[in-house]
Design a protein around this motif. Structure first.
Motif, PDB file in Angstrom:
ATOM      1  N   SER A  87     -21.269  17.562  25.617  1.00 29.90           N
ATOM      2  CA  SER A  87     -19.983  17.413  24.928  1.00 29.90           C
ATOM      3  C   SER A  87     -19.355  18.749  24.580  1.00 29.90           C
ATOM      4  N   TYR A  88     -20.121  19.613  23.955  1.00 29.38           N
ATOM      5  CA  TYR A  88     -19.607  20.921  23.522  1.00 29.38           C
ATOM      6  C   TYR A  88     -20.584  22.010  23.972  1.00 29.38           C
ATOM      7  N   PRO A  89     -20.634  22.299  25.277  1.00 35.18           N
ATOM      8  CA  PRO A  89     -21.609  23.290  25.758  1.00 35.18           C
ATOM      9  C   PRO A  89     -21.350  24.660  25.134  1.00 35.18           C
ATOM     10  N   GLY A  90     -22.421  25.273  24.691  1.00 32.96           N
ATOM     11  CA  GLY A  90     -22.298  26.600  24.094  1.00 32.96           C
ATOM     12  C   GLY A  90     -22.031  26.593  22.611  1.00 32.96           C
ATOM     13  N   PRO A 105     -14.461  18.762  42.552  1.00 30.96           N
ATOM     14  CA  PRO A 105     -15.448  19.679  41.947  1.00 30.96           C
ATOM     15  C   PRO A 105     -15.380  19.643  40.421  1.00 30.96           C
ATOM     16  N   ARG A 106     -16.429  20.174  39.821  1.00 28.55           N
ATOM     17  CA  ARG A 106     -16.465  20.321  38.374  1.00 28.55           C
ATOM     18  C   ARG A 106     -15.489  21.404  37.928  1.00 28.55           C
ATOM     19  N   SER A 107     -15.189  21.375  36.633  1.00 27.72           N
ATOM     20  CA  SER A 107     -14.404  22.462  36.052  1.00 27.72           C
ATOM     21  C   SER A 107     -15.257  23.723  35.977  1.00 27.72           C
ATOM     22  N   LYS A 108     -14.613  24.853  35.817  1.00 28.29           N
ATOM     23  CA  LYS A 108     -15.347  26.117  35.752  1.00 28.29           C
ATOM     24  C   LYS A 108     -16.287  26.159  34.556  1.00 28.29           C
ATOM     25  N   ASP A 109     -15.864  25.569  33.444  1.00 27.16           N
ATOM     26  CA  ASP A 109     -16.720  25.569  32.253  1.00 27.16           C
ATOM     27  C   ASP A 109     -18.016  24.811  32.507  1.00 27.16           C
ATOM     28  N   GLU A 110     -17.908  23.658  33.194  1.00 31.51           N
ATOM     29  CA  GLU A 110     -19.111  22.871  33.456  1.00 31.51           C
ATOM     30  C   GLU A 110     -19.993  23.524  34.511  1.00 31.51           C
ATOM     31  N   GLN A 111     -19.403  24.190  35.491  1.00 28.05           N
ATOM     32  CA  GLN A 111     -20.195  24.807  36.541  1.00 28.05           C
ATOM     33  C   GLN A 111     -21.175  25.832  35.991  1.00 28.05           C
ATOM     34  N   TRP A 134     -22.872  25.530  33.359  1.00 33.64           N
ATOM     35  CA  TRP A 134     -23.945  24.880  32.622  1.00 33.64           C
ATOM     36  C   TRP A 134     -24.767  23.906  33.455  1.00 33.64           C
ATOM     37  N   VAL A 135     -24.372  23.643  34.693  1.00 31.74           N
ATOM     38  CA  VAL A 135     -25.042  22.618  35.498  1.00 31.74           C
ATOM     39  C   VAL A 135     -26.519  22.943  35.695  1.00 31.74           C
ATOM     40  N   GLU A 136     -26.811  24.168  36.063  1.00 31.42           N
ATOM     41  CA  GLU A 136     -28.206  24.540  36.310  1.00 31.42           C
ATOM     42  C   GLU A 136     -29.046  24.395  35.047  1.00 31.42           C
ATOM     43  N   THR A 137     -28.482  24.798  33.905  1.00 30.07           N
ATOM     44  CA  THR A 137     -29.205  24.652  32.637  1.00 30.07           C
ATOM     45  C   THR A 137     -29.461  23.192  32.318  1.00 30.07           C
TER      46      THR A 137
END
Length: 693
Positions: A129-132, A193-199, A201-204
Motif C-alpha cells: 500500500s505505502y512502499p517505503g 507494465p508496472r509504475s516506476k514506483d512499484e518496479q 519494490w517488486v524484487e523485495t
C-alpha cells in the motif's frame, strides 16, 4: 586469553602452570570486585535505594490525595476520555443505528424480508500500500485502518443483524503480489507494465513476502470479519436457512486482472474463500457471483499471442451452465421449505447395476421456476464515457444542469467513472464481456459491483437489459474516500411451492439504502479543536493561580533530607545574642562586641545603637512576656526580626521585581505541569483504545 581463563575458572578445570599467576591475579581481582559490590549494596546502595523509594512513595502519596485527584486537569482528562470513546467507538454505533432497516424499508406491514449487506473493498493495508513508509508510521496506519474496519463491522452486526453479508472483492491490497509455494513467481511478460514506483519494490516483495505472509493476512482478515460474525446473533431470521457470509468474489488486488491473472494466486484465493464463480439463493432471490477478472482475459488483446484459456476457461464454462445451475438451486430451496424433499435408504450398489431412474432429475428447462437474479461482479459493467453516477458520489457531485434542463448533464466526466486502465486494473469491463454477463446469467434485476471505492448508480443501455447497477462505496478509511460506507439491501419475494409469486407479492422485490460510516478526517479535526480548547483553559487557569490565588497543581520540589546535625546555637537568630549581650552589659557594666555570622541573613549592615531605649525587641518582649514568645517564632528576645536600617524604597522595588518573576515562574510551572499531565494521560488512553482494537 582472559575469556579462556574465565571459562576455565568457572568450569573448575585445571589451569596450566605457566598461566597460574595470571589466573590467581584474575581470581583475586574478581573476588575484590565482588566484595566491593557487596559492601556498596549493603551500605550506600541500600541507603540510596531507601531514599529513592521514600521520595517516590511521597510523590505517589501526594498525587493520590483527594485535592489532586479531583483537580481541574483531571476533570479535563475525564472529558477527553468521553471524547475519545465517542470518536473511537460510540460514533460507529450512532451512525449505523441511524441506518436501521425500519428507517427506510417500505414493505407491507407484517412482512419478514431478507436483510442483506454488501461490503466492498476493505483492501487491508499491507507493504504494497505505502512502499517505503518508515516504521512506526506504517504499522500505525495498519492498526488504525484495521480498527476502523473492525468497529464499523461490529456496529453493523450488533445493530443491523443482517441475514447475509456478501463481499465484493479486493479483500487485500497486495494479495496478488505475495508469491505462492508453487513454482517461480514472476510477473507475466505481457500486459501493461508496472509504475516506476512499484518496479523498485517488486524484487523485495518477491523475496521477502510469500505464502506465510499471505496466511498471516488471511488470519488478519478473519480476525476482523469472521471472528466478529457472531456479534449479529447466530440464529437466522424467519424463513432463512441460516445466516450466510460469502467472501469468495475476488478483486484485482486479490488475484490480478485479465491476461495477467496468475493461476497459483487465484487457486490459493479460492482454496481459502471458496469458488470464485458461485450461485447462492437467499430471500427467494438468486445471487450469482462471477469472476469478471478472469473473464476479461478471454477478450484481451493478448489472447491470440498467449494461451490464456486456463485463466478464462472456468468462467466461460460457468456461464454456459449458469441458467441450469440457477434453476437447480431454486428447486432445492423450494423443496426444503415446502417439504417436497425425498429421502432414500442407504444402499450399496454396483454402479453398472444401479437403477438411477428412481432418482428425480431437476427441471432445467425454461419452464422451471427462476427467482429474480442479482449479479455480483467486482469490476463495474461498461457504460459510455461520462455517464454520471448521481448525487451520492462523494468525489465530485453532479454538474449543475443549465436553466430549464431537468435531466442530468451528459456527459459529466467528473461525476462519472473514468473509462481507463493500467497495470492489473481496468475501471470497467469491456462492452462485450458486460453484454455476455447479462445475457448469460438471465433474469438479472440488479447488479452490484465494487472496485471504484465511491458510490455510483447507473441504469445501463438496452443491450444490457436496462439493468440498474450500484457500485458500492469502500468500507475502508484508506481508499481515498473521506466517508466510507456499505450498502444495505432488503429482499422480499413471497412465493408458493412452485416458485410463483403470491398474489400480494410486490412488483419490486429489492430495496437498497446507502449507510455511511464516520468521516475520520472530521473526527481528527474535532480532536484538534478540543486540544486547542484544552490548552486555552489550562493557560487561563495557570494565569489565575498567582492572581486569585488558586491552589497550585504543580508540587513543590522535594527538599533533600538533612544529613548533618544542626545545633541550637547555630539556629538561633543573631538578635538573641545581641539582646543577651546588652542585658549583660547593663547589669555588669562591661562591654561586649557582637560579631555577626556570615551565614545570617539578618545581620546588621551598619552600626546600631546599644542603648536600651533604641531596642524595639526589648520593649516588645516586655509586652509579650517571656515563654510563649519563642513558641510563636519571635526569637529569644521575643521581638520580630524586622530591621529598618536598609533602604526601604529600593528594597520595596526589588521585592516587586522578584515577586513578578516568581509569579511568572509559577504560571510557567503550572502550565507545563497541567498540560503534560493531560497530554500523557489522554495519549495513554488513546493507545489503550487503539491496541485493544
Amino acid at each position: 586469553m582472559s575469556r579462556v581463563l574465565y571459562q576455565q575458572l568457572n568450569s573448575n578445570s585445571k589451569v596450566p602452570s605457566q598461566l597460574q599467576p595470571i589466573a590467581n591475579a584474575l581470581k583475586a581481582g574478581l573476588q575484590h570486585t565482588a566484595n566491593m559490590l557487596g559492601a556498596w549494596v549493603t551500605g550506600p546502595g541500600r541507603h540510596l535505594a531507601t531514599a529513592v523509594g521514600g521520595r517516590i512513595a511521597r510523590r505517589v502519596r501526594a498525587n493520590l490525595s483527594a485535592r489532586r485527584l479531583l483537580s481541574f486537569p483531571h476533570m479535563l482528562v475525564l472529558v477527553w476520555v468521553v471524547v475519545l470513546l465517542y470518536g473511537e467507538r460510540w460514533v460507529f454505533d450512532s451512525k449505523v443505528n441511524d441506518c436501521d432497516w425500519d428507517h427506510w424499508e417500505k414493505w407491507p406491514k407484517g412482512t419478514k424480508p431478507h436483510h442483506l449487506i454488501f461490503v466492498a473493498d476493505p483492501q487491508l493495508i499491507d507493504p504494497h500500500s505505502y512502499p517505503g513508509r518508515p516504521w512506526p508510521l506504517n504499522p500505525l496506519t495498519v492498526t488504525i485502518t484495521d480498527n476502523y474496519l473492525r468497529h464499523g463491522y461490529k456496529a453493523l452486526q450488533r445493530h443491523l443483524h443482517p441475514d447475509s453479508v456478501f463481499f465484493l472483492g479486493d479483500l487485500f491490497d497486495g494479495g496478488r503480489e505475495w508469491k505462492t509455494r508453487q513454482g517461480k513467481f514472476v510477473d507475466p511478460k505481457w500486459g501493461r507494465p508496472r509504475s516506476k514506483d512499484e518496479q523498485e519494490w517488486v524484487e523485495t516483495w518477491h523475496n521477502k513476502y510469500g505464502e506465510e505472509f499471505w496466511l498471516d493476512e488471511y488470519k488478519r482478515f478473519g480476525d476482523i470479519f469472521f471472528d466478529n460474525w457472531k456479534e449479529g446473533n447466530e440464529a437466522p431470521g424467519p424463513w432463512q436457512r441460516g445466516r450466510k457470509l460469502v467472501a469468495s468474489l475476488p478483486g484485482n488486488h486479490d488475484v490480478g486482472f485479465g491476461a495477467q491473472v496468475q493461476l497459483p494466486v487465484r487457486n490459493r484465493f479460492s482454496a481459502f474463500f471458496g469458488d470464485v464463480n458461485r450461485v447462492d439463493v437467499v430471500g427467494n432471490h438468486t445471487i450469482v457471483s462471477v469472476d469478471g477478472l478472469s473473464l476479461s482475459a478471454g477478450t484481451s488483446e493478448y489472447r491470440d499471442a498467449h494461451d490464456l484459456k486456463p485463466i478464462y476457461g472456468p468462467t466461460h464454462q460457468f456461464l454456459d451452465d449458469i441458467k441450469a445451475t440457477k434453476r437447480r438451486a431454486v428447486q432445492e430451496e423450494l423443496s426444503f421449505w415446502h417439504g417436497t424433499e425425498k429421502h432414500y435408504a442407504h444402499e450399496v450398489e454396483e454402479l453398472n447395476k444401479a437403477d438411477l431412474s428412481r432418482f428425480p432429475r431437476s427441471d432445467v428447462s425454461d419452464k422451471a421456476p427462476d427467482f429474480p437474479t442479482i449479479l455480483l461482479t467486482h469490476v463495474p459493467l461498461y457504460r459510455n464515457p461520462g455517464t454520471p453516477c448521481g448525487p451520492r458520489r462523494e468525489h465530485w457531485p453532479p454538474t449543475k444542469p443549465p436553466k430549464g434542463q431537468d435531466s442530468p448533464v451528459m456527459p459529466d466526466n467528473r461525476n462519472a467513472i473514468s473509462i481507463t486502465g493500467g497495470y492489473q486494473y481496468q475501471n470497467v469491463l469491456n462492452e462485450a464481456d458486460s453484454v455476455k454477463l447479462i445475457q448469460s446469467v438471465g433474469n438479472v434485476i440488479h447488479v452490484f459491483s465494487g472496485d471504484d471505492h465511491d458510490y455510483c448508480e447507473v441504469v445501463h443501455s438496452p443491450a444490457k437489459g436496462g439493468v440498474r447497477e450500484i457500485t458500492v462505496k469502500s468500507m475502508s478509511m484508506a481508499m481515498g474516500v473521506p466517508t466510507p460506507g456499505f450498502l444495505m439491501a432488503s429482499l422480499y419475494n413471497p412465493v408458493d411451492a412452485e416458485g410463483h409469486p403470491l398474489p400480494d407479492a410486490p412488483a419490486v422485490t429489492l430495496q437498497t439504502h446507502l449507510c455511511l460510516l464516520p468521516n475520520q478526517i472530521h473526527t481528527y479535526m474535532q480532536y484538534i479543536v478540543f486540544f486547542v480548547a484544552t490548552f486555552v483553559l489550562l493557560t487561563v487557569r495557570a494565569l489565575l493561580v498567582p492572581a486569585i490565588p488558586l491552589t497550585p497543581f504543580a508540587l513543590e520540589p522535594m527538599k533533600p533530607s538533612t544529613v548533618l546535625p544542626v545545633f541550637k546555637d547555630k539556629v538561633d537568630p543573631p538578635e538573641a545574642y545581641v539582646a543577651g549581650n546588652r542585658a549583660r552589659t547593663m547589669s555588669t557594666g562591661t562591654s561586649s562586641h557582637y560579631m555577626p555570622s556570615r551565614l545570617s541573613a539578618t545581620a546588621p549592615r551598619g552600626v546600631r545603637s546599644t542603648s536600651p531605649s533604641s531596642s524595639p525587641s526589648s520593649r516588645w518582649q516586655s509586652r509579650r512576656g517571656g515563654r510563649s514568645a519563642k513558641r510563636w517564632g519571635w526569637g529569644d528576645d521575643g521581638g520580630p526580626r524586622i530591621h529598618l536600617d536598609t533602604n526601604l524604597y529600593d528594597g520595596a522595588k526589588e521585592d516587586r521585581r522578584v515577586g513578578g518573576r516568581k509569579a511568572l515562574g509559577m504560571v510557567g510551572r503550572e502550565l507545563w505541569t497541567t498540560t503534560w499531565r493531560v497530554v500523557w494521560m489522554v495519549v495513554l488512553f488513546w493507545v489503550y483504545l487503539t491496541r485493544k482494537g
